[in-house]
Enzyme design. Structure first.
Site, PDB file in Angstrom:
ATOM      1  N   SER A   1      -0.512   4.600   1.426  1.00 56.74           N
ATOM      2  CA  SER A   1      -1.014   4.192   0.110  1.00 56.74           C
ATOM      3  C   SER A   1      -2.172   5.018  -0.407  1.00 56.74           C
ATOM      4  O   SER A   1      -2.628   4.797  -1.536  1.00 56.74           O
ATOM      5  CB  SER A   1      -1.415   2.712   0.140  1.00 56.74           C
ATOM      6  OG  SER A   1      -0.273   1.900   0.161  1.00 56.74           O
TER       7      SER A   1
ATOM      8  N   LYS B   1      -1.680   6.541  -3.796  1.00 59.57           N
ATOM      9  CA  LYS B   1      -2.014   5.838  -5.031  1.00 59.57           C
ATOM     10  C   LYS B   1      -3.245   6.450  -5.719  1.00 59.57           C
ATOM     11  O   LYS B   1      -3.412   6.294  -6.934  1.00 59.57           O
ATOM     12  CB  LYS B   1      -2.261   4.356  -4.753  1.00 59.57           C
ATOM     13  CG  LYS B   1      -1.034   3.575  -4.301  1.00 59.57           C
ATOM     14  CD  LYS B   1      -1.356   2.107  -4.087  1.00 59.57           C
ATOM     15  CE  LYS B   1      -0.114   1.290  -3.784  1.00 59.57           C
ATOM     16  NZ  LYS B   1       0.341   1.415  -2.399  1.00 59.57           N
TER      17      LYS B   1
ATOM     18  N   ASP C   1      13.367  -1.894   4.446  1.00 55.03           N
ATOM     19  CA  ASP C   1      12.259  -2.445   3.664  1.00 55.03           C
ATOM     20  C   ASP C   1      12.749  -3.168   2.415  1.00 55.03           C
ATOM     21  O   ASP C   1      11.994  -3.915   1.781  1.00 55.03           O
ATOM     22  CB  ASP C   1      11.314  -1.323   3.209  1.00 55.03           C
ATOM     23  CG  ASP C   1      10.368  -0.865   4.302  1.00 55.03           C
ATOM     24  OD1 ASP C   1      10.135  -1.645   5.245  1.00 55.03           O
ATOM     25  OD2 ASP C   1       9.874   0.264   4.223  1.00 55.03           O
TER      26      ASP C   1
ATOM     27  N   SER D   1      -3.540  -2.742  -3.285  1.00 53.22           N
ATOM     28  CA  SER D   1      -2.576  -1.704  -2.895  1.00 53.22           C
ATOM     29  C   SER D   1      -1.166  -2.099  -3.311  1.00 53.22           C
ATOM     30  O   SER D   1      -0.232  -2.164  -2.505  1.00 53.22           O
ATOM     31  CB  SER D   1      -2.637  -1.445  -1.391  1.00 53.22           C
ATOM     32  OG  SER D   1      -2.071  -0.183  -1.073  1.00 53.22           O
TER      33      SER D   1
ATOM     34  N   ASN E   1       2.329  -1.636  -4.572  1.00 48.60           N
ATOM     35  CA  ASN E   1       3.314  -0.557  -4.687  1.00 48.60           C
ATOM     36  C   ASN E   1       4.026  -0.565  -6.035  1.00 48.60           C
ATOM     37  O   ASN E   1       4.259   0.494  -6.640  1.00 48.60           O
ATOM     38  CB  ASN E   1       4.366  -0.675  -3.576  1.00 48.60           C
ATOM     39  CG  ASN E   1       3.802  -0.371  -2.209  1.00 48.60           C
ATOM     40  OD1 ASN E   1       2.727   0.197  -2.070  1.00 48.60           O
ATOM     41  ND2 ASN E   1       4.540  -0.752  -1.174  1.00 48.60           N
TER      42      ASN E   1
ATOM     43  N   THR F   1      -7.300   2.297   1.101  1.00 47.54           N
ATOM     44  CA  THR F   1      -6.648   2.255   2.406  1.00 47.54           C
ATOM     45  C   THR F   1      -5.201   2.723   2.274  1.00 47.54           C
ATOM     46  O   THR F   1      -4.669   2.851   1.170  1.00 47.54           O
ATOM     47  CB  THR F   1      -6.651   0.825   2.963  1.00 47.54           C
ATOM     48  OG1 THR F   1      -6.028  -0.040   1.997  1.00 47.54           O
ATOM     49  CG2 THR F   1      -8.062   0.348   3.228  1.00 47.54           C
ATOM     50  N   GLY F   2      -4.568   2.931   3.411  1.00 44.30           N
ATOM     51  CA  GLY F   2      -3.152   3.268   3.440  1.00 44.30           C
ATOM     52  C   GLY F   2      -2.628   3.005   4.824  1.00 44.30           C
ATOM     53  O   GLY F   2      -3.189   3.511   5.795  1.00 44.30           O
ATOM     54  N   SER F   3      -1.566   2.210   4.921  1.00 45.47           N
ATOM     55  CA  SER F   3      -1.087   1.853   6.251  1.00 45.47           C
ATOM     56  C   SER F   3       0.399   1.590   6.253  1.00 45.47           C
ATOM     57  O   SER F   3       0.924   0.886   5.391  1.00 45.47           O
ATOM     58  CB  SER F   3      -1.826   0.602   6.753  1.00 45.47           C
ATOM     59  OG  SER F   3      -1.353   0.208   8.005  1.00 45.47           O
TER      60      SER F   3
END
Length: 967
Positions: free
Chosen positions: A86, A89, A180, A328, A330, A434-436
């Site tokens: 993420s 973004k 997903d 976050s 999407n 953040t990004g995970s």
């Protein structure tokens, strides 16, 4: 296939990845004397991670820039590309603010056809047109409906039309994972959307155990079919699973929920979201008191022009940005990216990415990155820490600086950082994105240092075996930055020295080329028989050998080694035939015929789809004919229960489903799960492209709309399968002079494919079925009579074909076979357990992630040391000869036929290739000029335009150098 050419032509140039951190790391050079304590602390953190088997494989790109003093404080692998999750973004939102402005508002318009009577009766259609508003809610639709009523509309006698043509019809992001899809974070995209194109389903336990739980939908809609298979059980525990079969709007909830448990809530996605909006819109119109025709239809249109009857505006981008980045989101990010494209002429992710690219170019960020979506959900996105910091620095000079910063989560306060860094000096001082996702964790943004300076930083981490270690590293760095410059050099700290090996002088220059190109190379070269007793002396060269990388088809080395070891080289697959009674003496069978599969990957038809001898449908039909069977008055039932029902590997990309290398799996499958379509141009321009389907079966429906065009016209020929169906569409233009070719296309429900083709073959052989006979899936009953069994060729031959041709279908069937034979569970996960249990006793660490058998998923993470360990261990195995002989020979056969020709490695090196976009691997055996046997593993990940040839070139040069070496 044209679509594949487009993927590797247009988008391939935008992708390829790189991971980095090694057993012997290449430590960053100090950017400034004042930063030395910062450098020493971060390097010590990295060194500690490199000692723990749970974190040794992670690799990171870090950059810290002092915005106040305009200088770099620290960098480590800052110019290598990483999957950002993420953090992507940040690119999207900065471009959105830059091009659209903070005050930008999305519109949703209503048009009418026909005229309304003075009494408010619209004798025409009502058209709802979307322009990409990601925040449109049910309440907004209600407000629009009430606005129409205020404007005099009381009754609609026409249809309700929905228009989502402002965006393209690509509903999912490039390379998103099929598994997903059921979840809200992977919702489909459309220019007309409501409730983020998902439904929130709440599962409330029954009042007592055994009672059916209650499912509720928000918003309430009949657009979805919800199957409630959840059971209420005693206690507080809940294990609820959700499934939405590909291409359908059927949602299946299963599992258990404790009677004392809290309600379970899940956001679930859906197909064709514009029609979902239409269904909700219809309800809101009725709720507003607007009468609809009883048989009112909701359908799609793309024809809206003129003056809108009503316009709804969203909140400004500045407000939407807060939810996008802090939570976050999407969906918001993807809709923003397509909006950027639409405002520039085309509502696609590609067009939006071009706009982002223009903004980044103005920011001084080089174009050596890949953006495939807006949210970072795609694992085809690659960026560097330097690029991220460059963009963050650029923002500081823009009018929208505060708007952007206010959208970022604040450490210990809100968003995705709410529960991190609490009680530390970094609390409230770090505001960052953040990004995970699996194997990936990122943190980029700003921090206010202790001296009041503002720092921009980026920490991109890939190759994560245990996510805790990545977050801990980020938090430790964040605390250091918040403490800066009040930092002390750790006691006893010594800068690590680069270790040298026997072949360092020979191979370092080649590896340096990879490093300079932004690629990460994990390499290990080891002598099979060292000349002294020191095990370390066997390692002739290593470079980042513990880094966890994406292996592609090098993973097949583990699958085939374990299969040969555990099953034996003589293992044969069986396919059994049963009847509900004995074989009839009079040739007329009054009962059901059963065919049970045990995972034979070689089952085939006798045509061009055949690649190996073994069991064919024709041989099965011939056997029945030889038994005198002339008619079957029952059904043909296929038993595929030996394997699970997971048709695709976890993490396989949804947009690969039309391609042969992405087959559907089952214990009973035919022709590697595919049919073949042969094609060539017609003799005259304008004529339909002639095609030929193999096998000749009615199991698939082929719609051929492809035309032959002049030799100077572009080739737009494409073959695609409608998702979740067996409808194959042949379209586009095929120029005269194009060589005849073919494509193999996967089919749904492999066992039914076997049964349909078998029945068709039997009928051609004169064995008839009763008119009401069916072909279906079932289980062989215990009372059934076994008629015979058909056996495959030995496993050694199967493995040879698998490795020489790098066949994904074979590898996946083999992995599930391992699970079925050794664990009584025919699943990929059970098979992977068998692999780990086989390798552990051989001294090979199992701190890697193996998710499928072929290497097609990017969830796989493994190091060069792991793979070299398998190769070395196999040299002492009783099945080594079969294993060794299965590998492609350089310059001779298999996937190495055209590589290393006329070099010392030709007809010498035996190795497994591995290729995905951004991934190239080569691991195997080679003999030096003076006869010393080596094992080697070379895995390269990274983004480099036109990089596939460059990466294989590096590999070939290394192997050639090994073959030419002599002491």
């Amino acid at each position: 296939m044209k679509r594949l050419l487009t993927r590797s032509g247009c988008w391939l140039l935008m992708l390829l990845l790189v991971f980095q951190l090694a057993a012997v790391p290449a430590w960053a050079q100090n950017a400034a004397t004042a930063a030395e304590p910062l450098t020493a602390n971060i390097e010590q953190f990295l060194a500690e991670l490199n000692k723990d088997p749970n974190s040794i494989g992670l690799h990171t790109g870090i950059k810290v820039y002092d915005l106040t003093e305009k200088k770099v404080l620290y960098e480590h692998n800052a110019d290598r590309t990483y999957v950002p999750a993420s953090n992507m973004k940040v690119f999207t939102t900065v471009a959105g603010l830059d091009r659209l402005g903070p005050e930008y508002q999305w519109k949703t318009e209503v048009y009418v056809t026909g005229k309304a009577t003075p009494g408010g009766v619209l004798n025409g259609d009502l058209v709802l047109k979307g322009f990409g508003d990601p925040s449109l809610s049910v309440a907004d639709l209600q407000s629009i409906a009430e606005g129409l009523k205020e404007k005099g509309i009381r009754q609609i006698n026409g249809s309700l039309l929905v228009d989502d043509s402002y965006f393209d019809d690509m509903r999912l992001g490039y390379g998103w994972m099929w598994d997903d899809e059921p979840y809200g974070y992977s919702a489909q995209l459309s220019a007309l959307a409501v409730h983020k194109n998902m439904v929130t389903v709440t599962v409330q336990p029954g009042k007592k155990a055994g009672e059916k739980p209650v499912l509720t939908l928000d918003p309430a809609t009949d657009y979805l079919q919800v199957l409630n298979q959840v059971q209420t059980v005693a206690g507080k525990e809940s294990k609820v699973a959700v499934e939405r079969p590909r291409g359908t709007n059927t949602i299946i909830f299963s599992g258990t929920i404790g009677v004392e448990a809290s309600s379970y809530e899940e956001d679930v996605s859906l197909e064709d979201p514009a029609l979902y909006v239409g269904d909700v819109w219809k309800q809101r119109l009725s709720a507003a008191g607007i009468k609809l025709h009883p048989q009112v239809k909701v359908s799609k249109t793309s024809v809206t022009d003129g003056v809108p009857f009503y316009t709804h505006l969203s909140k400004p981008l500045s407000e939407i940005m807060i939810e996008l980045n802090k939570d976050s989101d999407n969906f918001y990010a993807e809709m923003l990216l397509k909006t950027l494209g639409a405002e520039n002429g085309k509502g696609s992710a590609e067009a939006g990415s071009e706009v982002v690219k223009e903004v980044l170019k103005r920011a001084g960020v080089e174009s050596d990155y890949a953006q495939m979506d807006g949210s970072g959900l795609s694992r085809f996105d690659w960026i560097t820490a330097s690029q991220m910091v460059g963009l963050l620095s650029f923002v500081q000079n823009q009018e929208y600086k505060e708007v952007f910063e206010q959208s970022l989560p604040i450490a210990g306060v809100d968003g995705t950082l709410k529960n991190r860094l609490k009680g530390t000096i970094a609390e409230k001082q770090v505001f960052a994105k953040t990004g995970s996702m699996g194997g990936v964790n990122s943190l980029s943004g700003y921090v206010t240092a202790k001296n009041g300076n503002k720092l921009a930083f980026s920490i991109l981490i890939n190759g994560i075996y245990k996510s805790k270690y990545a977050r801990d590293l980020q938090d430790k760095v964040a605390i250091l930055l918040a403490s800066y410059p009040d930092i002390q050099t750790p006691d006893g700290y010594q800068s690590p020295k680069q270790q040298t090996y026997k072949l360092s002088a020979l191979l370092d220059p080649i590896v340096d080329e990879a490093n300079a190109s932004g690629l990460t190379a994990g390499i290990l070269v080891k002598a099979v028989e060292q000349k002294n007793s020191d095990p370390a002396g066997a390692v002739w060269y290593e470079h980042e050998a513990d880094t966890l990388l994406t292996p592609a088809s090098n993973l097949k080395l583990l699958t085939t080694a374990t299969a040969l070891t555990q099953l034996g080289s003589d293992y044969q697959y069986k396919t059994e035939m049963y009847g509900s009674a004995a074989i009839p003496a009079n040739g007329v069978f009054q009962g059901d015929l059963y065919l049970k599969g045990y995972g034979d990957p070689t089952l085939h038809t006798e045509d061009k789809l055949k690649v190996q001898d073994g069991v064919s449908v024709e041989s099965i039909a011939k056997w029945l004919k030889e038994q005198g069977v002339k008619r079957i008055n029952g059904n043909l039932i296929l038993d595929e229960g030996y394997f699970d029902q997971e048709r695709l590997g976890l993490g396989w990309a949804w947009d690969d489903e039309s391609y042969y290398y992405n087959p559907l799996l089952g214990a009973l499958a035919l022709n590697r799960g595919t049919v073949m379509i042969e094609f060539e141009p017609a003799s005259r321009v304008g004529e339909k492209v002639p095609i030929n389907l193999l096998p000749k079966t009615k199991y698939v429906t082929v719609i051929n709309e492809a035309k032959t065009v002049g030799a100077d016209q572009p080739n737009t020929f494409a073959i695609e399968r409608d998702r979740g169906t067996n409808t194959i569409r042949v379209s586009g233009n095929l120029p005269v002079g194009t060589a005849a070719d073919y494509e193999r296309v996967p089919v749904e429900n492999p066992a039914l494919y076997v049964g349909t083709v078998l029945r068709e073959t039997l009928e051609r052989e004169g064995i008839t079925f009763a008119g009401n006979s069916t072909v279906s899936i079932g289980i062989v009953p215990s009372q059934a009579v076994k008629w015979t069994e058909f056996t495959s060729r030995p496993l050694a031959e199967i493995v040879t074909y698998l490795n020489k041709r790098s066949d994904n279908f074979y590898a996946e069937m083999l992995l599930k076979t391992l699970g079925a034979v050794k664990k009584n569970e025919g699943s990929a996960s059970a098979g992977a357990e068998v692999v780990a249990e086989t390798l552990g006793p051989l001294g090979i660490e199992t701190n890697f992630d193996m998710i499928d058998g072929s290497g097609l998923t990017r969830y796989n993470l493994i190091s060069a040391r792991h793979i070299a360990g398998v190769l070395e261990a196999m040299t002492a195995s009783s099945v080594f000869t079969e294993y060794f002989d299965s590998l492609p020979i350089a310059g001779v056969d298999g996937t190495l036929t055209s590589r290393m020709k006329e070099t010392a490695a030709a007809n010498n090196a035996r190795a497994k290739t591995g290729t995905l976009t951004g991934v190239s691997s080569l691991s195997g055996y080679v003999e030096t000029k003076d006869g010393q046997k080596l094992v080697f593993s070379i895995m390269i990940n990274g983004y480099k335009p036109k990089g596939a040839g460059f990466m294989t070139g590096l590999q070939d040069r290394i192997v050639e150098a090994l073959a030419e070496y002599e002491e």
